[in-house]
Scaffold this motif. Structure first.
Motif, short mmCIF file in Angstrom:
data_model
loop_
_atom_site.label_atom_id
_atom_site.label_comp_id
_atom_site.label_asym_id
_atom_site.label_seq_id
_atom_site.Cartn_x
_atom_site.Cartn_y
_atom_site.Cartn_z
N ILE A 124 0.84 -1.21 0.00
CA ILE A 124 0.00 0.00 0.00
C ILE A 124 0.87 1.25 0.00
CG2 ILE A 124 -1.61 1.35 1.38
CD1 ILE A 124 -2.77 -1.30 2.39
N LEU A 125 1.85 1.27 0.92
CA LEU A 125 2.65 2.49 1.05
C LEU A 125 3.57 2.69 -0.15
CD1 LEU A 125 3.47 2.41 4.84
CD2 LEU A 125 1.78 3.77 3.62
N ALA B 72 1.46 3.93 -2.98
CA ALA B 72 1.07 5.32 -2.79
C ALA B 72 2.26 6.24 -3.05
CB ALA B 72 0.54 5.52 -1.38
N ALA B 73 3.43 5.86 -2.52
CA ALA B 73 4.61 6.69 -2.72
C ALA B 73 4.96 6.78 -4.19
CB ALA B 73 5.78 6.12 -1.93
N MET C 227 2.66 9.10 -6.04
CA MET C 227 2.86 10.53 -5.80
C MET C 227 4.21 11.03 -6.29
SD MET C 227 0.06 11.67 -4.50
CE MET C 227 -0.66 10.64 -5.73
N ALA D 244 6.22 9.36 -8.98
CA ALA D 244 6.66 9.01 -10.33
C ALA D 244 6.54 10.21 -11.26
CB ALA D 244 5.83 7.84 -10.85
N HIS E 120 2.52 5.99 -15.00
CA HIS E 120 3.10 5.21 -13.89
C HIS E 120 2.44 5.61 -12.57
CE1 HIS E 120 7.03 4.15 -16.15
NE2 HIS E 120 5.99 3.50 -16.57
N CYS E 121 2.15 6.91 -12.42
CA CYS E 121 1.45 7.36 -11.21
C CYS E 121 0.15 6.59 -11.05
CB CYS E 121 1.10 8.85 -11.31
SG CYS E 121 2.51 9.92 -11.17
N ALA E 122 -0.62 6.53 -12.15
CA ALA E 122 -1.92 5.86 -12.08
C ALA E 122 -1.74 4.38 -11.76
CB ALA E 122 -2.66 6.02 -13.41
N LEU E 123 -0.77 3.72 -12.39
CA LEU E 123 -0.61 2.28 -12.17
C LEU E 123 -0.13 2.00 -10.74
CD1 LEU E 123 0.90 1.19 -15.58
CD2 LEU E 123 -1.42 0.93 -14.77
N GLY F 86 -0.87 3.87 -8.25
CA GLY F 86 -2.08 4.09 -7.46
C GLY F 86 -2.93 2.84 -7.40
N VAL F 87 -3.00 2.11 -8.52
CA VAL F 87 -3.78 0.88 -8.56
C VAL F 87 -3.23 -0.13 -7.57
CG1 VAL F 87 -4.39 -1.08 -9.98
CG2 VAL F 87 -4.56 1.20 -10.91
N SER G 24 -1.78 0.50 -4.83
CA SER G 24 -2.20 0.93 -3.51
C SER G 24 -3.67 0.59 -3.25
CB SER G 24 -1.97 2.43 -3.39
OG SER G 24 -1.99 2.82 -2.06
N ILE H 251 1.11 10.51 2.69
CA ILE H 251 1.65 10.42 1.33
C ILE H 251 0.71 11.10 0.34
CG2 ILE H 251 2.21 8.81 -0.52
CD1 ILE H 251 3.14 6.85 1.61
N ILE I 197 -5.52 11.61 -7.93
CA ILE I 197 -5.12 10.31 -7.37
C ILE I 197 -4.77 10.49 -5.90
CG2 ILE I 197 -3.46 8.42 -7.53
CD1 ILE I 197 -3.13 9.03 -10.46
#
Lengths: 398, 182, 103
Positions: free
Chosen positions: B12-13, B16-17, B20, B22, B27-30, B32-33, B35, C17, C33
């Protein structure tokens, strides 16, 4: 005797698990179930590919594969070796990590979905209370895999194919999920084992109480099958792959074993959604009539699955591909209203159960059927009005 | 602390990291998935089966797909390398650290640390359904209205600005959705 | 750390985060997001408190999270539609460059 045959695999598993120390038993039980699912459905996959190629060949007036082994029976083995030994090419501009992960994201959820499906009496790997929701939840991951494949290839055809596939799968997910709503309403449970149990018993002492023998069940099965065909990207809904337009969509840049994984994922997805349809509407592993109850339950299940697969192959060989706007119209303007009406029809069926006057059964059946049937005709007429659909004329190049 | 929780928490972490931090927005969206899916597993570990599956269905199946479609429709996949220089970014990070640090210290300082989970069974879907149709029926109806309004509103907002005049006549191939003319 | 506290700490870190992302990123969709992550952290708290609370049979936490998930889906749909509309107007999703109030 028949009972022993019916429970053969269940008792075999119990015996195997019993051989192990108690601490390992729950794990062993899961591993054995997973291995069985993997083995059975992979074999079915190999067989289906062969039968599909032969069947399509016959439909197109040719033989199909007949060179490898007797009657071409070893063709899947040859295909497998070919797939494994092919070079695995990753385009230089591709996003390597996402490109690598996409096939895994495709296959793993599909395999997970089999966990909740009862393939025979006492033969569900897990019985979740929300089994149906689990099935759709893991099924939702497939859309993401398609996007990942389409985007990571850095190829306009893959991206277009991926976007088409996502639009299609999102649109058809709605009718697919809503068409299962009446079953959940009347069975009063989302556990697939309970839903199969709800279809026990017999009409008139011989005909099984499958949901498909009720008006909402019949309509539900038809709507479910259409939506399921679209959801598994099979012809005539194979626009995302559309060889003649965008080569193979999101699969363009995949080769070797990764391509094989997508291929496997697609077929296993088709089996899974067929198995769900069987469980929801066709009584799962139950026999259709009382005097055939002696046939083992898993035989019935796989017989029905074979029927579904044959239907899919037949459709693929017969129907031309839809146009993109027709595809969306079908989902949003036609299937969606009908599945909602079907839920109402199921509610009506539930509340007319106490009717006792003479001919009540028939009246009830006709009433509920007309609730879906009449809109079907009206809606169909309206949507086709103004569109000149008739025999097509072809103009050849002079 | 059992190993299953540690793995889930790490996923999860890390997801999430990644989401936020990337540079590449896809890549951010993936991330997020990852997480969102990890949270679904955490719900399952807390024996909230229905919520876990709903989380997977809604977040991975719908919200994530919405996000990536929006990314592609806004051509963000070309402008991938955004610098992380929005406002003094150290300030943002410091505020976030302060907030989470305060919350964590408050949790550890409270009397909640030792509480054991109740032994109540996994809630049956039937119970949830019964509650939704009795005690929470007003909320359910309101959410239904809200979702309908959101659906129609989102479609209206995302329609082309130049209105229906330029939309293709029926029968012709419709405009490619949301793609601005170049 | 106890059963409950570890979930609360996880949720707090997740919230942190998400908050950091919302404060530092300038792409509207990435900010969205981040908001979803913060919402999810709150959901995790609800479920953890429900499971460790005195009346798990009342299902209050579960209900709250179910409604929160439904509302989050609606929020994401509307938010992304807004981002697309804004993009069509300004040709950017960079929050720094979207500064005019007048269309």
């Amino acid at each position: 005797m028949f009972d022993a045959l019916d429970q053969l695999f269940v008792s075999l598993k119990h015996w195997l698990v019993g051989q192990l120390p108690a601490a390992l038993q729950p794990w062993a039980s899961l591993v054995i179930s997973a291995a069985a699912i993997l083995g059975v459905f992979m074999t079915l996959f190999a067989l289906t590919v062969l039968i599909e190629r032969k069947g399509l060949g016959r439909i197109q007036n040719r033989y199909g594969p007949n060179r490898v082994g007797p009657w071409g029976l070893l063709q899947p083995m040859a295909d497998f070796i070919k797939m494994l030994t092919k070079e695995d090419i990753v385009p230089s501009g591709a996003d390597r990590v996402v490109h690598f992960v996409a096939p895994l994201v495709m296959v793993v959820p599909v395999l997970l979905a089999y966990a909740v499906i009862p393939v025979g009496r006492n033969m569900a790997a897990v019985d979740f209370n929300a089994g149906l929701l689990f099935f759709f939840a893991v099924g939702a991951c497939i859309e993401l895999a398609v996007f990942m494949a389409g985007w990571s290839s850095r190829n306009k055809y893959s991206l277009l194919g991926g976007m088409r596939a996502i639009a299609q799968m999102i649109s058809y997910e709605l009718p697919l999920i809503l068409s299962t709503l009446p079953v959940v309403m009347l069975a009063g449970s989302m556990s697939l084992v309970d839903i199969t149990d709800a279809q026990g018993g017999h009409y008139g002492g011989w005909l099984a109480r499958w949901h498909v023998f009720t008006p909402w069940g019949l309509a539900g099965l038809l709507l479910f099958t259409v939506a399921a065909t679209a959801e598994s990207n099979r012809a005539p809904f194979d626009l995302p792959e559309g060889e003649s337009e965008i080569i193979a969509g999101h699969l363009v840049e995949y080769s070797g074993f990764k391509y094989a994984l997508f291929f496997i994922g697609e077929y296993l997805g088709m089996f899974a959604v067929s198995a769900l349809g069987i469980t929801l509407f066709l009584g799962g592993w139950r026999a259709p009539v009382l005097w055939l109850e002696w046939v083992p339950s898993y035989m019935w299940f796989f017989l029905k699955l074979g029927g579904f697969v044959a239907l899919f192959i037949w459709l693929r060989g017969t129907l031309p591909r839809l146009r993109a706007d027709h595809l969306m119209n079908l989902a949003w303007k036609f299937l969606l209203p009908l599945v909602l009406l079907n839920a109402m029809s199921a509610a009506l069926w539930h509340y007319t159960a106490q009717w006792t006057f003479a001919g009540a059964g028939l009246a009830r059946w006709l009433l509920c059927a007309s609730l879906v049937g009449v809109p079907y005709v009206v809606l169909g007429r309206r949507l086709f009005a103004g569109q000149h659909i008739g025999p097509r004329t072809y103009r050849m190049a002079a | 602390m059992d190993i299953a929780f540690l793995i889930t928490a790490a996923a999860i972490l890390a997801g999430a990291a990644g989401a936020m931090a990337a540079r590449n927005v896809v890549h951010c969206a993936l991330c997020g998935v990852v997480s969102f899916a990890g949270l679904a597993v955490a719900f399952l570990q807390l024996r909230a089966e229905f919520v876990g599956f709903a989380q997977l269905l809604v977040y991975v199946g719908a919200v994530a797909i919405l996000i990536v479609v929006a990314l592609l429709l806004t051509r963000n996949f070309e402008a991938m390398h955004e610098a992380l220089a929005f406002r003094p970014w150290t300030l943002g990070l410091a505020i976030a650290l302060l907030v989470s640090g305060a919350v964590v210290s408050a949790i550890l300082g409270s009397g909640l640390t030792g509480r054991a989970p109740s032994s109540a069974p996994v809630p049956a879907v039937k119970e949830i359904g019964d509650l939704l149709m009795t005690r929470y029926v007003v909320a359910l109806e309101v959410v239904g209205v809200l979702l309908t309004v959101a659906l129609i509103g989102a479609a209206l907002v995302a329609l082309r600005e130049d209105g229906p005049a330029q939309r293709a006549k029926p029968g012709e191939r419709g405009p490619v959705e949301g793609r601005p003319e170049d | 750390m106890g059963e409950l506290a570890r979930y609360l700490v996880l949720a707090a870190l997740l919230f942190g985060i998400g908050l950091a992302g919302v404060l530092t990123r300038r792409n509207a969709i990435v900010v969205l997001i981040g908001i979803e992550l913060m919402l999810n952290a709150a959901n995790l708290n609800f479920i953890a408190f429900w499971r460790h609370g005195p009346h798990p049979e009342a299902l209050t936490g579960v209900m709250f999270v179910l409604f929160a998930i439904a509302i989050a889906a609606a929020e994401a749909a509307v938010g992304l539609a807004l981002v697309i509309a804004v993009y069509r107007h300004y040709r950017t999703t960079n929050l720094d460059q979207i500064e005019e109030m007048k269309g």
